[in-house]
Design an enzyme around this catalytic site. Structure first.
Site, PDB file in Angstrom:
ATOM      1  N   HIS A   1      -2.789  -4.141  -2.348  1.00  0.00           N
ATOM      2  CA  HIS A   1      -3.436  -4.958  -1.232  1.00  0.00           C
ATOM      3  C   HIS A   1      -3.159  -6.493  -1.221  1.00  0.00           C
ATOM      4  O   HIS A   1      -2.861  -7.191  -0.444  1.00  0.00           O
ATOM      5  CB  HIS A   1      -5.185  -4.692  -0.959  1.00  0.00           C
ATOM      6  CG  HIS A   1      -5.251  -3.145  -0.827  1.00  0.00           C
ATOM      7  ND1 HIS A   1      -6.460  -2.656  -0.365  1.00  0.00           N
ATOM      8  CD2 HIS A   1      -4.440  -1.998  -0.835  1.00  0.00           C
ATOM      9  CE1 HIS A   1      -6.655  -1.442   0.004  1.00  0.00           C
ATOM     10  NE2 HIS A   1      -5.344  -0.848  -0.344  1.00  0.00           N
TER      11      HIS A   1
ATOM     12  N   GLN B 206      -9.506  -3.116   8.411  1.00  0.00           N
ATOM     13  CA  GLN B 206      -9.715  -3.485   6.992  1.00  0.00           C
ATOM     14  C   GLN B 206      -8.478  -4.678   7.053  1.00  0.00           C
ATOM     15  O   GLN B 206      -7.490  -4.670   7.715  1.00  0.00           O
ATOM     16  CB  GLN B 206      -9.272  -2.663   5.843  1.00  0.00           C
ATOM     17  CG  GLN B 206      -8.211  -1.446   6.148  1.00  0.00           C
ATOM     18  CD  GLN B 206      -7.713  -0.480   4.845  1.00  0.00           C
ATOM     19  OE1 GLN B 206      -8.350  -0.933   3.748  1.00  0.00           O
ATOM     20  NE2 GLN B 206      -7.129   0.601   5.203  1.00  0.00           N
TER      21      GLN B 206
ATOM     22  N   HIS C 161      -6.311   6.906  -7.892  1.00  0.00           N
ATOM     23  CA  HIS C 161      -5.596   7.987  -7.261  1.00  0.00           C
ATOM     24  C   HIS C 161      -5.057   9.018  -8.287  1.00  0.00           C
ATOM     25  O   HIS C 161      -4.306   9.707  -7.955  1.00  0.00           O
ATOM     26  CB  HIS C 161      -4.330   7.543  -5.958  1.00  0.00           C
ATOM     27  CG  HIS C 161      -5.132   6.967  -4.892  1.00  0.00           C
ATOM     28  ND1 HIS C 161      -5.634   7.783  -3.966  1.00  0.00           N
ATOM     29  CD2 HIS C 161      -4.982   5.778  -4.389  1.00  0.00           C
ATOM     30  CE1 HIS C 161      -5.979   6.967  -2.905  1.00  0.00           C
ATOM     31  NE2 HIS C 161      -5.538   5.674  -3.141  1.00  0.00           N
TER      32      HIS C 161
ATOM     33  N   ASP D  17       2.972  21.079  -8.918  1.00  0.00           N
ATOM     34  CA  ASP D  17       1.554  20.413  -9.051  1.00  0.00           C
ATOM     35  C   ASP D  17       1.391  20.477  -7.548  1.00  0.00           C
ATOM     36  O   ASP D  17       2.040  20.345  -6.569  1.00  0.00           O
ATOM     37  CB  ASP D  17       2.131  18.951  -9.357  1.00  0.00           C
ATOM     38  CG  ASP D  17       0.691  18.128  -9.764  1.00  0.00           C
ATOM     39  OD1 ASP D  17       0.553  17.712 -10.870  1.00  0.00           O
ATOM     40  OD2 ASP D  17       0.084  17.675  -8.702  1.00  0.00           O
TER      41      ASP D  17
ATOM     42  N   HIS E 130      -4.745  11.635 -11.414  1.00  0.00           N
ATOM     43  CA  HIS E 130      -5.132  13.019 -11.626  1.00  0.00           C
ATOM     44  C   HIS E 130      -5.413  13.025 -13.271  1.00  0.00           C
ATOM     45  O   HIS E 130      -4.880  12.226 -13.873  1.00  0.00           O
ATOM     46  CB  HIS E 130      -4.420  13.901 -11.039  1.00  0.00           C
ATOM     47  CG  HIS E 130      -4.378  14.222  -9.662  1.00  0.00           C
ATOM     48  ND1 HIS E 130      -3.701  15.148  -8.843  1.00  0.00           N
ATOM     49  CD2 HIS E 130      -4.693  13.376  -8.587  1.00  0.00           C
ATOM     50  CE1 HIS E 130      -3.704  15.147  -7.573  1.00  0.00           C
ATOM     51  NE2 HIS E 130      -4.430  13.863  -7.606  1.00  0.00           N
TER      52      HIS E 130
ATOM     53  N   TYR F 201       4.554   8.121  -5.003  1.00  0.00           N
ATOM     54  CA  TYR F 201       4.006   8.211  -3.481  1.00  0.00           C
ATOM     55  C   TYR F 201       3.417   6.987  -3.383  1.00  0.00           C
ATOM     56  O   TYR F 201       3.817   6.411  -2.294  1.00  0.00           O
ATOM     57  CB  TYR F 201       2.963   9.258  -3.399  1.00  0.00           C
ATOM     58  CG  TYR F 201       2.321   9.287  -2.193  1.00  0.00           C
ATOM     59  CD1 TYR F 201       3.081   9.863  -0.953  1.00  0.00           C
ATOM     60  CD2 TYR F 201       0.972   8.934  -2.070  1.00  0.00           C
ATOM     61  CE1 TYR F 201       2.353  10.010   0.383  1.00  0.00           C
ATOM     62  CE2 TYR F 201       0.431   9.006  -0.949  1.00  0.00           C
ATOM     63  CZ  TYR F 201       1.103   9.233   0.139  1.00  0.00           C
ATOM     64  OH  TYR F 201       0.491   9.669   1.653  1.00  0.00           O
ATOM     65  N   TYR F 202       2.693   6.146  -4.279  1.00  0.00           N
ATOM     66  CA  TYR F 202       2.302   4.901  -3.999  1.00  0.00           C
ATOM     67  C   TYR F 202       3.084   3.741  -4.156  1.00  0.00           C
ATOM     68  O   TYR F 202       3.292   2.688  -3.584  1.00  0.00           O
ATOM     69  CB  TYR F 202       0.978   4.760  -4.699  1.00  0.00           C
ATOM     70  CG  TYR F 202      -0.239   5.361  -4.092  1.00  0.00           C
ATOM     71  CD1 TYR F 202      -0.956   4.618  -2.922  1.00  0.00           C
ATOM     72  CD2 TYR F 202      -0.641   6.606  -4.284  1.00  0.00           C
ATOM     73  CE1 TYR F 202      -1.937   5.470  -2.091  1.00  0.00           C
ATOM     74  CE2 TYR F 202      -1.802   7.255  -3.457  1.00  0.00           C
ATOM     75  CZ  TYR F 202      -2.410   6.667  -2.206  1.00  0.00           C
ATOM     76  OH  TYR F 202      -3.408   7.186  -1.802  1.00  0.00           O
TER      77      TYR F 202
ATOM     78  N   LEU G 152      -6.166  -5.198   4.798  1.00  0.00           N
ATOM     79  CA  LEU G 152      -4.737  -4.732   4.425  1.00  0.00           C
ATOM     80  C   LEU G 152      -4.053  -4.588   5.638  1.00  0.00           C
ATOM     81  O   LEU G 152      -2.643  -5.050   5.745  1.00  0.00           O
ATOM     82  CB  LEU G 152      -4.830  -3.341   3.840  1.00  0.00           C
ATOM     83  CG  LEU G 152      -3.678  -2.575   3.406  1.00  0.00           C
ATOM     84  CD1 LEU G 152      -2.760  -3.309   2.511  1.00  0.00           C
ATOM     85  CD2 LEU G 152      -4.027  -1.267   2.928  1.00  0.00           C
TER      86      LEU G 152
ATOM     87  N   ARG H  23      -4.923  17.050   1.233  1.00  0.00           N
ATOM     88  CA  ARG H  23      -5.258  16.264   2.399  1.00  0.00           C
ATOM     89  C   ARG H  23      -4.305  16.731   3.374  1.00  0.00           C
ATOM     90  O   ARG H  23      -2.980  16.869   3.186  1.00  0.00           O
ATOM     91  CB  ARG H  23      -4.841  14.738   1.847  1.00  0.00           C
ATOM     92  CG  ARG H  23      -5.090  13.920   3.228  1.00  0.00           C
ATOM     93  CD  ARG H  23      -4.653  12.479   2.764  1.00  0.00           C
ATOM     94  NE  ARG H  23      -5.157  11.574   3.670  1.00  0.00           N
ATOM     95  CZ  ARG H  23      -4.735  10.250   3.755  1.00  0.00           C
ATOM     96  NH1 ARG H  23      -4.184   9.598   2.642  1.00  0.00           N
ATOM     97  NH2 ARG H  23      -5.196   9.411   4.576  1.00  0.00           N
TER      98      ARG H  23
ATOM     99  N   LYS I 206     -15.881  -1.441   6.980  1.00  0.00           N
ATOM    100  CA  LYS I 206     -16.685  -0.519   6.170  1.00  0.00           C
ATOM    101  C   LYS I 206     -17.037  -1.681   5.117  1.00  0.00           C
ATOM    102  O   LYS I 206     -16.266  -1.601   4.060  1.00  0.00           O
ATOM    103  CB  LYS I 206     -15.855   0.560   5.370  1.00  0.00           C
ATOM    104  CG  LYS I 206     -15.514   1.611   6.552  1.00  0.00           C
ATOM    105  CD  LYS I 206     -14.890   2.821   5.869  1.00  0.00           C
ATOM    106  CE  LYS I 206     -14.828   3.944   6.942  1.00  0.00           C
ATOM    107  NZ  LYS I 206     -14.268   5.259   6.274  1.00  0.00           N
TER     108      LYS I 206
END
Lengths: 735, 735
Positions: free
Chosen positions: B200, B144, B410, B430, B412, B255-256, B146, B435, B132
Site C-alpha cells: 500500500h 480506502q 495472506h 493446492d 497459509h 499472486y500478490y 489505496l 473465494r 472502514k
C-alpha cells in the site's frame, strides 16, 4: 524408366478393360489410377499433402526396417497378437500407398511378403482360442469375426495397391492361400453375421465386397450387396435401408454412428469406383452423404453429443469421420466440409485427401453450418426423433432434446431427456457411459458394472423418474419395442421448439415434454443477453405417484433463492436401487410457492440460473454421485432433483438462463444475478401459455399448441385476447 | 500544420530545459517525447501496434461521446461510484495517449475538462462515507486510500500527456484544485501509510513521486523516495530494500507479487525518464527487473503457482505483468521476454510497448527459459525459500516446494508443502484461496469464511499435520516470526533436489523434508519415460503424536494395490476442527508392510502413481472436501492422507511417477500400470539412501546428505561401498 513403365502399364490396362470390368485396373478400390497420377504430382510440391506423405513414409520406413511379424493368434482384445495383427493391416495399407506414390518396389515387396506369410498361415488356423462362445461370432486371426472383417477391409485395399507389382504366380499364392479362405470364412461359413442388418454385418459385407472387386470376383460383390442368397433381404443395400433414418441418423447415437460409418463410406467409395452405374451415392436420396453430415451435426465444440453408451472424449477428429468428411468433400466440393477437415487436422493419402489438402492450403474453407434439426429415428424416421436446437449469440448454444428410440443394447433409459451446451462447455449434462476405455484396472477397460447400475438408469438423466424406477423398468427389449412420439418440431427467427410424449415408459403414466430455445427479441441486451431455455414437462396418470425431475448441472453452486437444509456432518444415500443407490443426498429444500431459483457457475466463466415455478409442496434435493461405489468408479458429479410426491397430474415449468461473466483473471464479475423475476403457466384448452417476467418491466409470453397444428389458435390471458397460427408464438407483452 | 507545431513545441521545450529539469519536458513520465515520435510513425503502418492503437481509439471515442461523469463518492468497492472513478482514471490515461498519438486536441480537451471537474470536487470532499474505520486507511474518492493512490498513479500520467495542450491558467486550476490537495492528503496527511514498508505504501509513494515529476515538485519526489522526513527509513527505496528478497521474491507469493509489481515498475520507469542519474534500474543489483523476472518464473502453463491466498485463474496475462514484461523488454532487449509477451497477447501503447509490438511483428521471440531456482525469502533472502524444480521431458514437469516464510496475513499454514504440475495440469494441488472474487452471492465476493476454516489450514496442504492442529496453531503473528530453514538446494543434469526443516511449526516437533525431481538417466525409456518425484519427510519428537501427511491429488482414482474399506451408504466427517471438519471420509485402508501404491488419472490423459513405503501400522484415509459447508462454498476435491499414530519419530518415504497415456478419443491406453516395484529407505549416519526398483530389473539409489555439504560422503549398502561429494548422488545399480 520404371516409373514411366508402371504408368503406361496402368493406363494401358485401364483402356483395355474398362468396358469389361473396372476391377481389372489397379488400384481402383478406394484410390484409383487417376488419383495416383495427381497424388504423385502433389508429393513433389510443398503443402499439407506432401507433409502428410513424408510423415507417413517415415513411419512406414521405420516399421519395414523391422522383421515381418505375423504371430500365431493367441490373445484377446488389447493383447499382443490382437494388437500386432491390427498393426499389420494398417502397415500394409500405408506401405501400399507409399508404394504407389514413391514407386519404390521395396514397399510393394514388403506387403507381398507379409501377405505370403498370412497366406501360409491362414488355411491352417482353427477358430481363435479366445473366442467367446455364444457371446460374439468368433474369428481366426482375432477373437471375434468383427475384427477379422475390419482386417480384410484394410488388407483388400493394400492388395489392390500392390497388385500391379505382382506376378501371376504371386497373385495366385496370395489369393488362394488368403483371400479365398477368409472370404469364405466370413461369408458362406458365417451366414448369420453376413446377412445380419447390423453394423457387424456392414463390416463383413464391405470386406467381402471390396475383396470381390479387387479379385474380380463379382459374385462376392453381388452377395455383399444383396445377401448370401442375393435376395436383397440382407446385404449392404438392406443395411443402408434399415440402419439409418431417412435423415441419416443411426439408431444407437453419434458415438456408435461414427464407428458404423467407416465400412459404409469405404465400401460405397469402392462401389462408385468400380461400378459407377450403381449410383451408390444417390441411393436412398444420398443416404451415405446424409449419414456423414448427420454425424457432424450431432457434435458440439468438436465432441459428439454423449447420448447412450458414449465415451465423452470422442469427437469429430475420430479417424472414421476424417475418412467420411474427406470423401464427402471429394464428392460434393462443399467448402463447409473443409471447415470440419481443418478442425480434424488430419490429411488422408487418397485422391479425395489430396483435394482436401489442396483446398485447405488455398484457404478455401467456409464455416460449416450447424442447424436446428429434428433427426427422425428408426428406418422410417418415425420412431421418435433426436432433436438438436441451436442459437448463436456470443458463443453458440446447443440444446439436445431426446424423444428418440431406445437405441438397442447401448441405449439408455432416458426418454425425453435433454442436454444443454453453451460457450464451449456442458451446462446440463449427461453422464455418458461408465467406462474407462482399455484401462485394465477399471474392470478390464470394459463397461463398468456402474454403467448398468448408474449410467443407463433414468435418474442419471434429465428427465422424469416415476416412483424411483427407470423407464421400461430398465428392460432393453421393452425399450426397443416402444418409442416416444414427436409431436412437433418448429422454428422461426427467434425460437426453436419441439414437443414429444411417451405413454409406454411407465404403465399408466403419460410423459409429455415441450422444450424451446429462445433468443429473446429484445433490443435491450442488458435484459437478456443470452438465449434462454423453456422447459414444460407434463405428467399425467390416473394414480398417485412420486415424480422426480433431475437436472445434472456442470459447475459450482453459487446461490439459491430459498433456504438450504444442508447435511453438515453426515451424508446419507438417497435411495436403494435404479441409480438412486449411487446418490449422496447433500441438501434438501422446500421452496415457497412461486419462483425458485438455483444459480451455478460453469468453468466457461458464465452463470446459469435454473428458474422453476413451484407449488409450495414440491421439494428440491441436492445430490452428488458416489454412494455404493466401492472402487471409486464413478465421477462425483452434482444434480438437483425437483420432487413432487403423491400426485396424479403435475407440470414442471422451468427456465434456464445463461448470464453474466466471472473473470477472476481480469478481476471482474458482471451480471451474476438472474434477470428472471417471475414465471407463470396456464393452460387454455390445448394451448400452454408460459409468461416470463424479466427485470426492467420486460415481459414475454410463449404460447404453444402441442395437440395440433391449428390454422388459428385463440386464447385470452390476463384480460387480453391473443391469436397465432400453427404451433407456437412468442409474444412481447407491454405492461 | 497543427501537427508540426506541436512537435516543434515539444522538441523546443526539450532542448531548452533538459539541463535544468527533465521534468519540464512533457510527456516524460512513462512515455517520453522520443517515444511519441516513434509511436506516431508506427500507427501509420500495419502491425500489432497500429491495431492496438485503433482498438484503443475506438474504445476512447465511444466513451468520450458520453457526458463526463464524476459522481460524488458514495459506494464501497464494486459499487457504482467506486467503479466509475476507476473507469475515469483509465479513460483519462487512454485519452491522453490517443491525444499524443493522433494529435487531435479533442482528446486533450476531454481529459482537461474531466480534470476540471475533479479539481472543483476534490477540495470539497470529506473522508469517504464507506470508509472502514480501524480496518483500512480511508480515501476521499474511494473507500480506502489505496484506491486513491492507484487513481493518482494513472491520472498523473494522463496529466503528463496533455500538459503541452494546456494554458498556464488551466494548469493552475488543475494543479491547485486537484493535484496539490490529493498529494497533501496522501502524504503529509497520511504519514503512516506513506511511510509504511508495504505494498500500500508503494502505491502511495509512487503516486506522490510521479505527480512530483509532472508538476516539477522535486520535494515530493524526495519524500516519495526517502520517506516524509527524507531519512530513508521509509519511502520507495526502502520498500525496494525490504519487500523483495535479493532474488526478487515477494514475501506474500506470486499472486500478490504481480499486484505489488505495478507501482514498482511504473514509478521506476518515471524515475529513469526524469532522473536517469539515479540509476534506479541498477538499484540493489537490478531488483526491479529481478522482481519482474521472478514473477514469470513463479508460473506454470501461464498461471501463477497458487500459494497462500491466491485466485487460481490469475496468470501471466495480468495487466500488471504485461506492463512489467513490456518494460523489461524495453530495458534489456531480451527476446525471451517476447515469448511471454506473445502469450500475454496484449500490447501497451508506450515506447516500450512499441518495441515489443515491432519485435513480435518480426517474429523475434525466443523461448523464455524457465529454471530450477530456490528463491530465498525475506529481505535478506535467508528466511527460508520458495523452491521451483523443473524438468522438461514430453511436457514440462514443475515441482514447487515451499519451505518459505509465512507471508503475512495472506499466508497459509503450509510449511514444507509441495505442488506438482505435469503436461499443463495440476497433479498434486493446492486449494488456493476460498473465494469467488466479486461474486456478491458468495459472501460479498470477499474471502469466504472457509478461507480461514479450510484453505489456510495445514490439512488443506500437502505437508505433515501433527495431532490434527495447524502449524503455529494457526496464529499468523507466530507464523510471521518463524520460518523454515533451507538446508540445501542442488542440481545436476538429472536431479534437482532440496531439503529444509522447521522446528517452530509445532512445539517439540522437528519437521524435515527432502524433495527431488529426477529425470532417470535410463536409456530404456520403457522403464521410466517421465521424471519422478522422491519425497522423504522426517518427523522427530520426544513425545508421541499423530502424524498426517495429505496428498491433494487432481484426477480420478484408478486403482490401489491394497484393499479399500469404502463408505458405501453413509459418509462421516473426518474431524472437528482445523480444516478436518470439512473433510468427508470416503474410505480407509491399512496397507501391508512394504510398497503401497495409489494410481489416478489426470484430465491431461496421463496416469500418476504415488508409491509409499509403509510400515504395516499406518493407515490411509481417502477424503473429499465438502463437510460442514452449508452454502456449497467449497470445491469437492479429493485427497488421501497417510496417518501414523502414536509415534515419536517417523519418516514418510514417497515416490510420484507420471506414466502412460489414456486416449479415449483415439481409443488406446498404454502403461496404465506403475513401473515401480519396490522402495527402500535406510539412514547411514547423515546420509539418507533411497533405493528404487523398477520393472526390467532396473535399480536406482538416491543418496543425500542434508546435514552438511561434505567433501566426501561414504557409505555401505547391501554389501557394496559407495561414495559421493557434496549433497547428493543418484546411482544406477546393476544387480
Amino acid at each position: 524408366m520404371l516409373v514411366t513403365a508402371v504408368i503406361i502399364f496402368i493406363v494401358g490396362i485401364a483402356l483395355l478393360f474398362t468396358a469389361i470390368s473396372k476391377a481389372a485396373t489397379h488400384p481402383n478400390l478406394v484410390i484409383d489410377s487417376n488419383d495416383v497420377v495427381e497424388m504423385r504430382k502433389a508429393i513433389a510440391q510443398p503443402g499439407q499433402f506432401q507433409q502428410t506423405y513424408l510423415n507417413s513414409k517415415a513411419s512406414v520406413d521405420a516399421q519395414i526396417a523391422q522383421d515381418i511379424t505375423v504371430p500365431l493368434p493367441k490373445d484377446g482384445g488389447g493383447g499382443y497378437t490382437h494388437e500386432r495383427h491390427k498393426k499389420n493391416y494398417k502397415l500394409m495399407l500405408d506401405a501400399g500407398i507409399i508404394y504407389q506414390l514413391s514407386q519404390d518396389e521395396k514397399y510393394a515387396q514388403y506387403v507381398r511378403d507379409m501377405l505370403f506369410v498370412y497366406a501360409e498361415l491362414y488355411p491352417t488356423l482353427p477358430l481363435h482360442p479366445k473366442r467367446k462362445v455364444g457371446k460374439q461370432n468368433p474369428g481366426k486371426l482375432f477373437w471375434q469375426s468383427l475384427n477379422e472383417a475390419v482386417w480384410l477391409v484394410h488388407t483388400s485395399q493394400a492388395y489392390d495397391l500392390i497388385l500391379p507389382s505382382l506376378t501371376a504366380d504371386e497373385k495366385n499364392t496370395i489369393e488362394q492361400g488368403l483371400f479365398h479362405p477368409i472370404v469364405k470364412f466370413l461369408s458362406v461359413e458365417s451366414p448369420d453375421t453376413f446377412n445380419k442388418v447390423h453394423n457387424h454385418g456392414t463390416w463383413t459385407t464391405a470386406a467381402v465386397g471390396m475383396t470381390g472387386y479387387v479379385l474380380g470376383e463379382l459374385e462376392w460383390v453381388e452377395q455383399a450387396l444383396y445377401g448370401l442368397d442375393k435376395s436383397g433381404k440382407g446385404g449392404f443395400l438392406k443395411q443402408l435401408d434399415e440402419l439409418f433414418s431417412p435423415q441419416g441418423y443411426y439408431n444407437e447415437g453419434p458415438y456408435y454412428q461414427r464407428y458404423a460409418l467407416m465400412p459404409f463410406v469405404t465400401f460405397a467409395k469402392a462401389i462408385e469406383n468400380n461400378q459407377p452405374e450403381r449410383k451408390i451415392f444417390e441411393y436412398r436420396n444420398g443416404i451415405v452423404l446424409n449419414a456423414i453430415d448427420t454425424t457432424i451435426q450431432l457434435s458440439y465444440n468438436e465432441l459428439f453429443f454423449p447420448i447412450n453408451d458414449a465415451i465423452k472424449d470422442k469427437g469429430i477428429d475420430t479417424i472414421e469421420l476424417v475418412i467420411g468428411v474427406t470423401m464427402a468433400y471429394g464428392l460434393t466440393g462443399d467448402s463447409g466440409f473443409l471447415d470440419i477437415a481443418k478442425q480434424q487436422g488430419q490429411i488422408i493419402l487418397t485422391g479425395d485427401g489430396l483435394k482436401v489438402a489442396q483446398a485447405l492450403d488455398n484457404n478455401l474453407a467456409t464455416p460449416y453450418q450447424f442447424d436446428s434439426v429434428a433427426f427422425g429415428d428408426g428406418n422410417n424416421g418415425k420412431q421418435g426423433a433426436l432433436v438438436v436446437m441451436r442459437q448463436d449469440v456470443q458463443g453458440e448454444q446447443a440444446l439436445l432434446f431426446k424423444p428418440a428410440a431406445q437405441g438397442l443394447g447401448h441405449g439408455h433409459f432416458d426418454k425425453l431427456t435433454w442436454q444443454f451446451y453453451d460457450k464451449g462447455e456442458e451446462i446440463v449434462s449427461d453422464y455418458g457411459a461408465a467406462r474407462f476405455l482399455n484401462v485394465e484396472a477399471k474392470f478390464g477397460g470394459r463397461y463398468l458394472p456402474e454403467n448398468k447400475t448408474w449410467a443407463k438408469q433414468t435418474v442419471a438423466h434429465n428427465t422424469v423418474v416415476v416412483d424411483e424406477s427407470s423407464h421400461f423398468n430398465g428392460n432393453v427389449k421393452v425399450g426397443n419395442k416402444n418409442h416416444p412420439e414427436l409431436l412437433f418440431f418448429a422454428k422461426n427467427d427467434n425460437v426453436v421448439i419441439s414437443s414429444a410424449q411417451i405413454d409406454s415408459a411407465y404403465e399408466g403414466v403419460n410423459l409429455k415434454r415441450t422444450m424451446a430455445l429462445i433468443n429473446l427479441p429484445t433490443s435491450d441486451k442488458s435484459t437478456a443477453e443470452q438465449p434462454i431455455v423453456v422447459d414444460v414437462f407434463n405428467v399425467q396418470s390416473n394414480n398417485s405417484h412420486q415424480y422426480d425431475l433431475p437436472v445434472h448441472y456442470k459447475g459450482h453452486l453459487i446461490s439459491t433463492n430459498f433456504d438450504l437444509n444442508t447435511q453438515l456432518t453426515q451424508l446419507p444415500v438417497l435411495g436403494k436401487a435404479n441409480g438412486y443407490q449411487h446418490l449422496w443426498l447433500k441438501a434438501k429444500a422446500q421452496p415457497k410457492n412461486g419462483l425458485s431459483q438455483i444459480t451455478w457457475l460453469n468453468e466457461n466463466g458464465r452463470f446459469y440460473t435454473h428458474s422453476s415455478l413451484m407449488d409450495g409442496d414440491s421439494s428440491i434435493l441436492f445430490t452428488q454421485i458416489g454412494a455404493n461405489d466401492p472402487l471409486f468408479n464413478l465421477r462425483n458429479e452434482n444434480a438437483f432433483i425437483t420432487r413432487k410426491t403423491n400426485a396424479k397430474n403435475h407440470t414442471f415449468v422451468n427456465l434456464l438462463e445463461p448470464h453474466g461473466e466471472f473473470n477472476p483473471s481480469k478481476e471482474f464479475t458482471v451480471d451474476a444475478v438472474s434477470k428472471v423475476q417471475a414465471l407463470a403457466h396456464t393452460k387454455v384448452n390445448d394451448i400452454d401459455v408460459i409468461e416470463i417476467s424479466l427485470v426492467n418491466n420486460t415481459h414475454y409470453m410463449l404460447a404453444f399448441n402441442s395437440a395440433n397444428n391449428a390454422t388459428t389458435n385463440k386464447f385470452s390471458h390476463n384480460g387480453s385476447n391473443y391469436k397465432f397460427n400453427g404451433r407456437f408464438k412468442l409474444f412481447e407483452i407491454k405492461k
